[in-house]
Design a protein around this motif. Structure first.
Motif, PDB file in Angstrom:
ATOM      1  N   VAL A  92     -40.752 -18.962 -84.601  1.00  0.00           N
ATOM      2  CA  VAL A  92     -39.873 -18.845 -83.433  1.00  0.00           C
ATOM      3  C   VAL A  92     -40.683 -18.669 -82.151  1.00  0.00           C
ATOM      4  CG1 VAL A  92     -37.994 -17.496 -82.418  1.00  0.00           C
ATOM      5  CG2 VAL A  92     -38.024 -17.913 -84.869  1.00  0.00           C
ATOM      6  N   TRP A  93     -41.871 -18.117 -82.248  1.00  0.00           N
ATOM      7  CA  TRP A  93     -42.753 -17.959 -81.083  1.00  0.00           C
ATOM      8  C   TRP A  93     -43.277 -19.299 -80.576  1.00  0.00           C
ATOM      9  CZ3 TRP A  93     -47.967 -19.398 -81.253  1.00  0.00           C
ATOM     10  CH2 TRP A  93     -48.754 -19.028 -80.164  1.00  0.00           C
ATOM     11  N   THR A  94     -43.472 -20.265 -81.468  1.00  0.00           N
ATOM     12  CA  THR A  94     -44.150 -21.512 -81.114  1.00  0.00           C
ATOM     13  C   THR A  94     -43.441 -22.319 -80.030  1.00  0.00           C
ATOM     14  OG1 THR A  94     -45.165 -21.638 -83.307  1.00  0.00           O
ATOM     15  CG2 THR A  94     -45.062 -23.680 -82.034  1.00  0.00           C
ATOM     16  N   PRO A  95     -42.116 -22.558 -80.087  1.00  0.00           N
ATOM     17  CA  PRO A  95     -41.492 -23.376 -79.045  1.00  0.00           C
ATOM     18  C   PRO A  95     -41.642 -22.811 -77.625  1.00  0.00           C
ATOM     19  CG  PRO A  95     -40.096 -23.318 -80.970  1.00  0.00           C
ATOM     20  CD  PRO A  95     -41.184 -22.305 -81.201  1.00  0.00           C
ATOM     21  N   PRO A  96     -41.324 -21.542 -77.349  1.00  0.00           N
ATOM     22  CA  PRO A  96     -41.514 -21.080 -75.974  1.00  0.00           C
ATOM     23  C   PRO A  96     -42.976 -21.098 -75.546  1.00  0.00           C
ATOM     24  CG  PRO A  96     -40.925 -19.240 -77.412  1.00  0.00           C
ATOM     25  CD  PRO A  96     -40.706 -20.492 -78.194  1.00  0.00           C
ATOM     26  N   HIS A  97     -43.881 -20.838 -76.468  1.00  0.00           N
ATOM     27  CA  HIS A  97     -45.315 -20.906 -76.159  1.00  0.00           C
ATOM     28  C   HIS A  97     -45.694 -22.318 -75.719  1.00  0.00           C
ATOM     29  CE1 HIS A  97     -49.648 -20.899 -76.793  1.00  0.00           C
ATOM     30  NE2 HIS A  97     -49.495 -21.834 -77.720  1.00  0.00           N
ATOM     31  N   PHE A  98     -45.346 -23.311 -76.529  1.00  0.00           N
ATOM     32  CA  PHE A  98     -45.801 -24.671 -76.252  1.00  0.00           C
ATOM     33  C   PHE A  98     -44.991 -25.338 -75.151  1.00  0.00           C
ATOM     34  CE2 PHE A  98     -47.038 -29.017 -76.949  1.00  0.00           C
ATOM     35  CZ  PHE A  98     -48.365 -28.901 -77.336  1.00  0.00           C
ATOM     36  N   TRP A  99     -43.697 -25.065 -75.075  1.00  0.00           N
ATOM     37  CA  TRP A  99     -42.894 -25.685 -74.027  1.00  0.00           C
ATOM     38  C   TRP A  99     -43.319 -25.232 -72.629  1.00  0.00           C
ATOM     39  CZ3 TRP A  99     -37.683 -24.881 -77.009  1.00  0.00           C
ATOM     40  CH2 TRP A  99     -37.482 -25.965 -77.869  1.00  0.00           C
ATOM     41  N   ALA A 100     -43.799 -24.002 -72.513  1.00  0.00           N
ATOM     42  CA  ALA A 100     -44.296 -23.554 -71.211  1.00  0.00           C
ATOM     43  C   ALA A 100     -45.470 -24.422 -70.767  1.00  0.00           C
ATOM     44  CB  ALA A 100     -44.714 -22.083 -71.277  1.00  0.00           C
ATOM     45  N   LEU A 101     -46.393 -24.706 -71.686  1.00  0.00           N
ATOM     46  CA  LEU A 101     -47.501 -25.602 -71.368  1.00  0.00           C
ATOM     47  C   LEU A 101     -46.988 -27.009 -71.081  1.00  0.00           C
ATOM     48  CD1 LEU A 101     -50.556 -26.199 -71.219  1.00  0.00           C
ATOM     49  CD2 LEU A 101     -50.469 -26.665 -73.683  1.00  0.00           C
ATOM     50  N   ALA A 102     -46.002 -27.456 -71.847  1.00  0.00           N
ATOM     51  CA  ALA A 102     -45.463 -28.802 -71.652  1.00  0.00           C
ATOM     52  C   ALA A 102     -44.799 -28.949 -70.286  1.00  0.00           C
ATOM     53  CB  ALA A 102     -44.466 -29.126 -72.762  1.00  0.00           C
ATOM     54  N   ILE A 103     -44.170 -27.893 -69.776  1.00  0.00           N
ATOM     55  CA  ILE A 103     -43.607 -27.942 -68.424  1.00  0.00           C
ATOM     56  C   ILE A 103     -44.719 -28.147 -67.408  1.00  0.00           C
ATOM     57  CG2 ILE A 103     -42.538 -26.533 -66.617  1.00  0.00           C
ATOM     58  CD1 ILE A 103     -40.685 -25.366 -68.723  1.00  0.00           C
ATOM     59  N   HIS A 104     -45.793 -27.382 -67.561  1.00  0.00           N
ATOM     60  CA  HIS A 104     -46.911 -27.493 -66.622  1.00  0.00           C
ATOM     61  C   HIS A 104     -47.560 -28.873 -66.682  1.00  0.00           C
ATOM     62  CE1 HIS A 104     -50.214 -26.075 -64.126  1.00  0.00           C
ATOM     63  NE2 HIS A 104     -51.071 -26.550 -65.025  1.00  0.00           N
ATOM     64  N   ARG A 105     -47.614 -29.462 -67.870  1.00  0.00           N
ATOM     65  CA  ARG A 105     -48.278 -30.754 -68.056  1.00  0.00           C
ATOM     66  C   ARG A 105     -47.284 -31.891 -68.279  1.00  0.00           C
ATOM     67  NH1 ARG A 105     -53.455 -30.658 -66.264  1.00  0.00           N
ATOM     68  NH2 ARG A 105     -54.565 -28.796 -67.023  1.00  0.00           N
TER      69      ARG A 105
END
Length: 302
Positions: free
Chosen positions: A182-195
């Motif tokens: 459950v931690w993985t999506p908010p972790h990775f989506w934050a980076l995906a927003i930036h990139r």
């Protein structure tokens, strides 16, 4: 090719091979492996499981990372964040990566089969296939839910550490798996927003590209709230005590606050991403400290 010609001649080849293994990611992963091992038992860890289990899991994880570099080399070449990786820059060739990844993977599996147990080896191999093949080759390119589905492979390390010691799947191991899942999506989506512009240019259907920043930031908040609730489960089932619960709620409250603010300020994407890493490290450190303070084994039957 300009990118190859621009490679500094003095760059040591071993650094390129080390980079293929994504050492910072593997280091965090091995920390969660260690926590899984320590939480699985009351007494001292069997030294073979500790040393060779960690080594084997780490080698297989490095092999999966190298395969990911190989599969993503064309995407990496057009993204600002990844164009400096070894394959796009030409410091290693595809054939070398295949040999390197095969060696790491085989070595890791031998350690696990000889020094841990068949279940740990099988689950570790399944994680390798899940990340290097299912996620990297198919999910990443086919659905904006790629990280939600593919996150199962990345959530396995503490479970693998637990199983390396006990040889069985216990509720505690599954709960550690669930937390990282459950931690993985908010972790990775934050980076995906930036990139997001990078991913759009590379035609990778990450959620901010397909559904927009507002939608993605809302999903980050939803997942973060769910994560905080799930992190209370170790206390609820008697796996950990009040010191852990208090610390987990403090860490989670900060995470939720940052996710809430991200909905109004996209510039917070990288702070959210960086905090998510510190959050996971802190949460697992709390689990470990609480377990040590309790001085007793948690039994799944409790």
């Amino acid at each position: 090719m300009d990118t190859i010609a621009s490679v500094p001649a003095a760059r040591a080849p071993w650094r390129s091979y080390l980079e293929l293994t994504k050492p910072r990611v593997v280091a965090l992963m091995l920390f969660t492996v260690l926590v899984g091992m320590l939480l699985s038992t009351r007494g001292a860890l069997p030294w073979r499981a500790l040393v060779f289990g960690s080594l084997g899991i780490g080698l297989v994880a490095g092999a999966a990372a190298a395969v990911n570099h190989l599969v993503d080399r064309r995407i990496d070449a057009v993204m600002a964040r990844t164009r400096g990786r070894p394959l796009p820059r030409g410091t290693v060739r595809a054939g070398q990566v295949i040999v390197f990844a095969t060696g790491l993977g085989l070595g890791g599996m031998v350690f696990l089969l000889v020094f841990t147990n068949p279940l740990c080896a099988a689950l570790t191999f399944a994680s390798l296939v899940g990340y290097a093949v299912v996620y990297s080759l198919f999910l990443k390119r086919s659905t904006p839910q790629n990280i939600v589905i593919g996150g199962a492979a990345g959530a396995a390390p503490p479970l693998l550490g637990w199983v390396a010691v006990t040889g069985q799947l216990d509720p505690g191991a599954l709960l550690l798996f669930l937390i990282i899942l459950v931690w993985t999506p908010p972790h990775f989506w934050a980076l995906a927003i930036h990139r997001r512009d990078d991913y759009a240019r590379a035609e990778v259907p990450m959620l901010p590209v397909t559904h927009g920043v507002a939608f993605t930031s809302a999903r980050i908040l939803h997942y973060t709230v769910a994560l905080v609730l799930i992190t209370a489960l170790p206390f609820a089932i008697g796996m950990s005590g009040l010191p852990y619960l208090a610390g987990a709620m403090l860490l989670g409250g900060r995470f939720v606050m940052l996710a809430w603010r991200l909905r109004r300020d996209v510039r917070l994407a990288m702070p959210v991403f960086r905090y998510s890493i510190a959050y996971l490290f802190g949460l697992f450190a709390l689990l470990l400290a609480d377990h040590a303070l309790a001085g007793q084994e948690w039994s799944p039957a409790m």
